[in-house]
Motif scaffolding. Structure first.
Motif, PDB file in Angstrom:
ATOM      1  N   THR A 163      28.641  18.613 -14.494  1.00 21.55           N
ATOM      2  CA  THR A 163      29.147  19.908 -13.949  1.00 21.55           C
ATOM      3  C   THR A 163      29.591  19.526 -12.536  1.00 21.55           C
ATOM      4  O   THR A 163      29.830  20.123 -11.492  1.00 21.55           O
ATOM      5  N   PHE A 190      21.417  21.189 -32.908  1.00 18.40           N
ATOM      6  CA  PHE A 190      20.635  20.050 -31.874  1.00 18.40           C
ATOM      7  C   PHE A 190      19.802  18.762 -31.977  1.00 18.40           C
ATOM      8  O   PHE A 190      19.190  18.112 -32.178  1.00 18.40           O
ATOM      9  N   ASN A 219      31.782  15.693 -29.373  1.00 21.78           N
ATOM     10  CA  ASN A 219      31.418  14.884 -28.561  1.00 21.78           C
ATOM     11  C   ASN A 219      30.460  13.817 -28.313  1.00 21.78           C
ATOM     12  O   ASN A 219      29.662  13.247 -27.429  1.00 21.78           O
ATOM     13  N   ARG A 276      20.450  15.511 -32.314  1.00 29.64           N
ATOM     14  CA  ARG A 276      21.323  14.595 -31.117  1.00 29.64           C
ATOM     15  C   ARG A 276      20.166  14.664 -30.176  1.00 29.64           C
ATOM     16  O   ARG A 276      20.695  13.551 -29.778  1.00 29.64           O
ATOM     17  N   GLY A 279      27.369  11.805 -24.090  1.00 36.19           N
ATOM     18  CA  GLY A 279      27.830  12.548 -25.378  1.00 36.19           C
ATOM     19  C   GLY A 279      27.716  14.568 -25.355  1.00 36.19           C
ATOM     20  O   GLY A 279      27.938  15.046 -26.028  1.00 36.19           O
ATOM     21  N   THR A 280      28.066  14.926 -23.881  1.00 37.01           N
ATOM     22  CA  THR A 280      28.140  16.299 -23.901  1.00 37.01           C
ATOM     23  C   THR A 280      29.616  16.557 -22.969  1.00 37.01           C
ATOM     24  O   THR A 280      29.616  15.779 -22.145  1.00 37.01           O
ATOM     25  N   THR A 281      29.663  18.133 -22.822  1.00 37.48           N
ATOM     26  CA  THR A 281      30.967  18.444 -21.813  1.00 37.48           C
ATOM     27  C   THR A 281      30.143  18.848 -20.765  1.00 37.48           C
ATOM     28  O   THR A 281      29.468  19.144 -20.592  1.00 37.48           O
ATOM     29  N   PRO A 282      31.192  19.075 -19.703  1.00 35.78           N
ATOM     30  CA  PRO A 282      32.474  18.885 -19.659  1.00 35.78           C
ATOM     31  C   PRO A 282      32.289  17.417 -19.375  1.00 35.78           C
ATOM     32  O   PRO A 282      31.764  17.260 -18.642  1.00 35.78           O
TER      33      PRO A 282
HETATM   34  N1  LIG Z   1      24.066  17.619 -17.493  1.00 35.91           N
HETATM   35  C1  LIG Z   1      25.247  18.009 -18.027  1.00 35.91           C
HETATM   36  C2  LIG Z   1      24.967  19.186 -19.480  1.00 35.91           C
HETATM   37  C3  LIG Z   1      25.971  18.920 -20.157  1.00 35.91           C
HETATM   38  C4  LIG Z   1      25.567  19.824 -21.638  1.00 35.91           C
HETATM   39  O1  LIG Z   1      24.652  19.925 -22.236  1.00 35.91           O
HETATM   40  N2  LIG Z   1      26.528  20.580 -22.585  1.00 35.91           N
HETATM   41  C5  LIG Z   1      26.780  21.044 -23.400  1.00 35.91           C
HETATM   42  C6  LIG Z   1      27.493  21.430 -24.008  1.00 35.91           C
HETATM   43  S1  LIG Z   1      27.627  23.505 -22.656  1.00 35.91           S
HETATM   44  C7  LIG Z   1      27.539  20.240 -24.266  1.00 35.91           C
HETATM   45  O2  LIG Z   1      27.852  19.134 -24.561  1.00 35.91           O
HETATM   46  N3  LIG Z   1      26.521  20.116 -25.942  1.00 35.91           N
HETATM   47  C8  LIG Z   1      26.937  19.861 -27.012  1.00 35.91           C
HETATM   48  C9  LIG Z   1      25.953  18.358 -27.333  1.00 35.91           C
HETATM   49  O3  LIG Z   1      24.321  18.006 -26.205  1.00 35.91           O
HETATM   50  O4  LIG Z   1      25.873  17.408 -28.281  1.00 35.91           O
HETATM   51  C10 LIG Z   1      26.020  18.755 -17.593  1.00 35.91           C
HETATM   52  O5  LIG Z   1      25.424  19.614 -15.945  1.00 35.91           O
HETATM   53  O6  LIG Z   1      27.414  18.383 -16.973  1.00 35.91           O
END
Ligand SMILES: N[C@@H](CCC(=O)N[C@@H](CS)C(=O)NCC(=O)O)C(=O)O
Length: 192
Positions: free
Chosen positions: A50, A105, A22, A108, A34-37
């Motif tokens: 989200t 992390f 990601n 990151r 760079g974050t999912t989803p």
């Molecule tokens: N603000 C974002 C936060 C997303 C987030 O923190 N995703 C986490 C997974 S739950 C992620 O991708 N973590 C891996 C990383 O930051 O490299 C949202 O609500 O979608």
């Protein structure tokens, strides 16, 4: 879980966040944070954050509302989403990233190891406050399930894996948790 509650089936592409998929291309082209989803529409537009994904699904598929369409109901659902996010999700994940998750992390995001325990305690205080608010209520917004319940449930599932479950002595959260676990959407079998 939000999609499952709406009876939707979405094609799922798994992203290996442990390996940092990601945080590199082509994923960064979809979501520069760079974050999912990420929800990719058929026209190629990519929605991240989200709450934005949930709002999009709610708008396009109005059956089984989880935010709502009456302004006051929408405000109530979004109010609870934000409270759960600020009081539990943010301190919980900051505490995790600063402690158990630090190897993943540290390169990151800014991690603050010296604040890890304080973040975790803040999340526990959030749980305790929510427990009080759940007194006499079936769900956060009263008798209807809304997006904030789903956010809280999913992060209790995560928190339980990393030593940040709600205290077993919080009666209202525990009763609410049992109700949430009984929902077919809680199995998330559609993700397998
Ligand atoms: N603000 C974002 C936060 C997303 C987030 O923190 N995703 C986490 C997974 S739950 C992620 O991708 N973590 C891996 C990383 O930051 O490299 C949202 O609500 O979608």
């Amino acid at each position: 879980m939000f999609a499952a509650e709406k009876g939707l089936e979405i094609d799922v592409i798994k992203v290996d966040i442990h390996a940092g998929e990601n945080r590199s291309q082509p994923f960064l082209g979809l979501n520069p944070t760079g974050t999912t989803p990420v929800l990719v529409l058929e026209n190629g537009f990519a929605i991240s954050e989200t709450i934005a994904i949930c709002e999009y699904l709610e708008g396009v598929y109005p059956d089984n509302p989880l935010v709502g369409f009456v302004p006051q109901e929408r405000a109530e659902a979004l109010m609870w989403w934000r409270r759960v996010d600020l009081q539990v999700v943010q301190p919980m994940t900051a505490g995790f990233r600063a402690a158990e998750g630090i190897e993943m992390f540290r390169d990151r995001v800014r991690c603050i190891p010296k604040a890890a325990e304080e973040f975790k305690l803040t999340a526990q205080e959030g749980y305790a406050w929510i427990d009080g608010q759940l007194q006499g209520r079936e769900y956060l917004a009263g008798d209807r399930l809304t997006v904030g319940d789903i956010l809280l449930f999913c992060f209790i599932e995560f928190g339980s894996l990393v030593g940040q479950a709600p205290n077993a002595t919080l009666p209202n959260i525990q009763a609410w948790l049992a109700r949430m676990k009984a929902r077919p959407s809680a199995l998330l079998s559609w993700l397998e």
